[in-house]
Design an enzyme around this catalytic site. Structure first.
Site, PDB file in Angstrom:
ATOM      1  N   ASP A 182       1.469  -1.708  -0.348  1.00  5.44           N
ATOM      2  CA  ASP A 182      -0.091  -0.421  -0.274  1.00  5.44           C
ATOM      3  C   ASP A 182       1.449   1.558   0.197  1.00  5.44           C
ATOM      4  O   ASP A 182       1.940   1.126   0.871  1.00  5.44           O
ATOM      5  CB  ASP A 182      -1.224  -0.136   1.304  1.00  5.44           C
ATOM      6  CG  ASP A 182      -2.507   0.620   0.607  1.00  5.44           C
ATOM      7  OD1 ASP A 182      -1.993   1.573   0.198  1.00  5.44           O
ATOM      8  OD2 ASP A 182      -3.133   0.707   1.021  1.00  5.44           O
TER       9      ASP A 182
HETATM   10  C1  BGC Z   1      -5.368   3.121   0.153  1.00  9.18           C
HETATM   11  C2  BGC Z   1      -5.110   2.465  -0.907  1.00  9.18           C
HETATM   12  C3  BGC Z   1      -5.103   2.895  -2.167  1.00  9.18           C
HETATM   13  C4  BGC Z   1      -3.516   3.676  -2.371  1.00  9.18           C
HETATM   14  C5  BGC Z   1      -3.744   4.178  -3.497  1.00  9.18           C
HETATM   15  C6  BGC Z   1      -3.557   3.911   0.251  1.00  9.18           C
HETATM   16  O1  BGC Z   1      -3.987   4.815   0.620  1.00  9.18           O
HETATM   17  O2  BGC Z   1      -5.112   2.876   1.543  1.00  9.18           O
HETATM   18  O3  BGC Z   1      -6.825   1.600  -0.866  1.00  9.18           O
HETATM   19  O4  BGC Z   1      -5.631   2.455  -2.798  1.00  9.18           O
HETATM   20  O5  BGC Z   1      -3.727   4.354  -1.517  1.00  9.18           O
HETATM   21  O6  BGC Z   1      -4.432   5.547  -4.122  1.00  9.18           O
END
Ligand code: BGC
Length: 720
Positions: A269
């Protein structure tokens, strides 16, 4: 490209080129790279050279088709081996057309509708050059304070698994034919794992649960997504057994890669690899990179841990080139699966794009999906609306275009159809009293409200939250509507008690006050682009509501976490003992939620009768057939979801008081009856035992059938 060729390509790559493939950045890194000018912006901050930029594997979050096209073209000009970039994005509930938020979609209890929504999202986003969506979110959620419940399918493992798999099927179609079907995109199931169990519902907070909870509650939806062919998995921000998920070899290598046999691309993530330093389990980026790569994380989202450290780690012999190669192969394999080597601009339709994206047919599906997602929580005879009555529309959400919900970043609020615009079509003489703020009613506004409320036969009161109040980093300690809105219902009631309240929100709310003072209550969630017309379809009875809550609505924030499938206690509260002291209860509030899981009304009534159980004994090789007759005894055609729950009364491990095992949806004309059949086999009795293996215990099981999780017991069966 043949697999053999991928290996050949890998052989031609330098170490720098290999490491580059494992890096994912946002588009702004490309902004300062035109021409021969100096390196500025993010590139400079990260100390990255242009050549390093033209080796990276992926970009996340481009906004327009031209931006995507431009970046791919510039990249391909500069990448020595012509390996195309992978574009990923958060296509969570639609791309340009915004569908209802996932918790709303889950209220439809319909894998078919979710598959359709995902499939249309794939069409619109693929046309704009997206290759991968960071969806579905398979996290099991039981704490509505956590803002991200809006992205989930709710509190039940079984429903969560069915729906998560439906998203994957919708996005990907045949996972082996992504290179032929450019209307499809690859799905990245997230967040592996346990993120939904953040303590106290606070985002990014500690998670601590038992192995039993991991295997029986949290893992099945991921397993379902992988069985449906999900090409990618994203790690979670939280710790598991004390180790941040992105650095846990046990979790990622043993559980994910080995037990679940995941061979696709594993991405961290956002910045989760570097956050191991803040967690206090890595001293610097190098150690964080070592931990993540050793745990088999292939791609580093938005940090330079891999970029800045892997070469040195290789030199020092702390990681091997085989480990790096394995990760690179996962990236190349996905690019190949998507057909990018043959067409790096796959799907991008340029001018033709508009023909499909945001088309009338997608809008009408969005409207249908939204209506199928709205849950009728209370109805004291006001709905469906009588067309001859005078109607007043009041409140802060009456004409609001903030109805798309979080994670709709490409979708435009200006394209959202409001409740006011849609209702005016049915009631040209509609009285209106919109208010501006969610937290305050001005005295001028109140004067208009009083006037229209007194004039109308029925008041439609549009209340709710802003999209920013749920989603990522939007945890709340108080999940009531603002005091001004609660007060508004009470004050209007004193003038006109015929109130239909329509709610726009992204999480279960504490609604006692609102419910008490409204005659009818419709949970519209954040319904998306076609929200207004969909609500009106329900209000006027063109669509008979049939959605069911996928998550309990508490009476009081102090009851959280609250979910129907909680474990049996040694001192459960019952009708008979509820006055006693030493039982598991609150002394100031009931144990039960205001609206339980599986609950939702329709404009008609159904009865379930003539229950037949083929046998009360089950063996390894037999099955029990339970049939019930469901009859629509109301006056309108309607849909009902018949739910079967089970409770193991003589298990080895304490089991939930009830578990949803199956459900069937019936659509019946007035007076029509349909037989509904459920099959029970030993498979339905199986659960995770202390050895973490699945098996069933001999003994008795209670069976409940009804139209919500408070379903009554209809029989007991024995596994012999
Ligand atoms: C979130 C994810 C997301 C990623 C990309 C993160 O902060 O937890 O769910 O897909 O950002 O935007």
């Amino acid at each position: 490209m043949e697999k053999k060729q991928l290996h050949k390509l890998l052989e031609q790559m330098t170490v720098e080129e290999k490491i580059g493939q494992l890096v994912q950045l946002t588009p702004n890194f490309f902004e300062e790279t035109d021409g021969e000018g100096e390196i500025t912006g993010p590139l400079m901050e990260w100390g990255m050279s242009k050549q390093e930029l033209y080796n990276i594997g992926s970009v996340l979050g481009t906004h327009t088709i031209s931006q995507t096209h431009q970046i791919q073209a510039a990249y391909l000009k500069n990448n020595r081996l012509g390996i195309p970039l992978l574009f990923m994005a958060d296509v969570i509930h639609g791309y340009e057309t915004i569908f209802p938020i996932p918790i709303a979609l889950a209220s439809s209890w319909s894998p078919e509708l979710i598959e359709e929504m995902a499939s249309l999202s794939a069409v619109e986003s693929a046309e704009a050059g997206v290759h991968v969506t960071f969806s579905p979110m398979a996290d099991l959620v039981r704490d509505p304070r956590w803002g991200r419940v809006m992205e989930s399918s709710g509190e039940d493992t079984y429903l969560n698994s069915l729906l998560t798999a439906a998203y994957v099927r919708g996005y990907q179609g045949n996972p082996n034919k992504l290179n032929e079907n450019f209307n499809k995109i690859a799905a990245c199931v997230k967040h592996f794992i346990g993120y939904g169990a953040s303590e106290a519902g606070r985002d990014y907070n500690t998670v601590d649960f038992s192995d039993l909870a991991l295997y029986q509650d949290h893992l099945p939806s991921f397993e379902a997504a992988l069985n449906a062919g999900a090409k990618l998995v994203m790690t979670s921000f939280n710790t598991i057994k004390g180790i941040p998920a992105s650095g846990s070899q046990w979790l990622l290598k043993e559980v994910l890669r080995n037990d679940l046999n995941f061979q696709g691309l594993l991405i961290s993530d956002w910045a989760a690899i570097a956050e191991m330093i803040t967690h206090g389990v890595a001293v610097d980026k190098k150690e964080a990179a070592l931990k993540a790569l050793s745990a088999s994380v292939d791609m580093d989202m938005m940090t330079d841990c891999y970029q800045s450290s892997l070469k040195e780690l290789l030199k020092e012999g702390k990681i091997t080139e085989t480990t790096v190669d394995q990760a690179v192969l996962h990236v190349l394999q996905l690019k190949n699966d998507l057909g990018l080597f043959e067409d790096p601009y796959r799907g991008m339709k340029g001018k033709q794009q508009k023909a499909v994206t945001f088309s009338d047919s997608i809008q009408s599906t969005a409207r249908e999906l939204a209506a199928q997602s709205m849950v009728l929580l209370k109805n004291e005879h006001l709905l469906p609306l009588n067309s001859k009555k005078t109607v007043a529309l009041i409140g802060p959400k009456a004409a609001s275009q903030d109805i798309l919900g979080a994670w709709s970043w490409i979708g435009k609020q200006s394209q959202a159809v409001t409740l006011k615009d849609a209702l005016k079509k049915e009631y040209p003489d509609l009285l209106t009293a919109e208010t501006d703020s969610l937290t305050k009613i001005t005295s001028d506004e109140w004067e208009t409200i009083k006037r229209v409320a007194a004039k109308a036969d029925i008041v439609i009161l549009a209340l709710g939250e802003s999209s920013e109040e749920s989603g990522e980093a939007a945890s709340k300690a108080t999940i009531r509507l603002p005091e001004a809105q609660e007060q508004l219902v009470k004050s209007i009631k004193a003038i006109n008690p015929n109130i239909v309240t329509v709610l726009f929100n992204g999480r279960p709310l504490v609604l006692e006050e609102i419910a008490e003072n409204s005659s009818s209550l419709l949970e519209a969630w954040f319904p998306g682009t076609q929200g207004g017309p969909a609500i009106v379809d329900i209000l006027v009875g063109r669509v008979n509501p049939s959605a069911k809550l996928p998550m309990s609505f508490p009476r009081n924030t102090g009851q959280i976490p609250i979910y129907y499938n909680h474990m049996s206690t040694g001192r459960p509260v019952t009708q008979q003992n509820k006055q006693e002291k030493y039982i598991s209860k609150y002394i100031d509030v009931a144990n039960e939620p205001l609206y339980p899981f599986g609950y939702g009304l329709t404009y008609t009534s159904f009865i379930i009768e003539d229950i037949k159980v083929s046998s009360t004994q089950l063996t390894e090789d037999t099955k029990i057939i339970i049939t019930v007759n469901v009859t629509n005894i109301g006056r309108m055609i309607g849909k009902e979801i018949i739910q079967l729950y089970l409770h193991d009364v003589s298990a080895e491990v304490v089991r939930p008081v009830k578990e949803l095992k199956k459900f069937r949806t019936v659509l019946l004309e007035p007076n029509q009856m349909q037989e509904v059949k459920f099959e029970i086999t030993v498979e339905d009795l199986v659960y995770i035992h202390p050895d973490l293996k699945k098996s069933a215990d001999k003994g008795f099981f209670e069976i409940f059938i009804g139209t919500e999780s408070r379903a009554p017991k209809i029989t007991e069966i024995e596994y012999v």
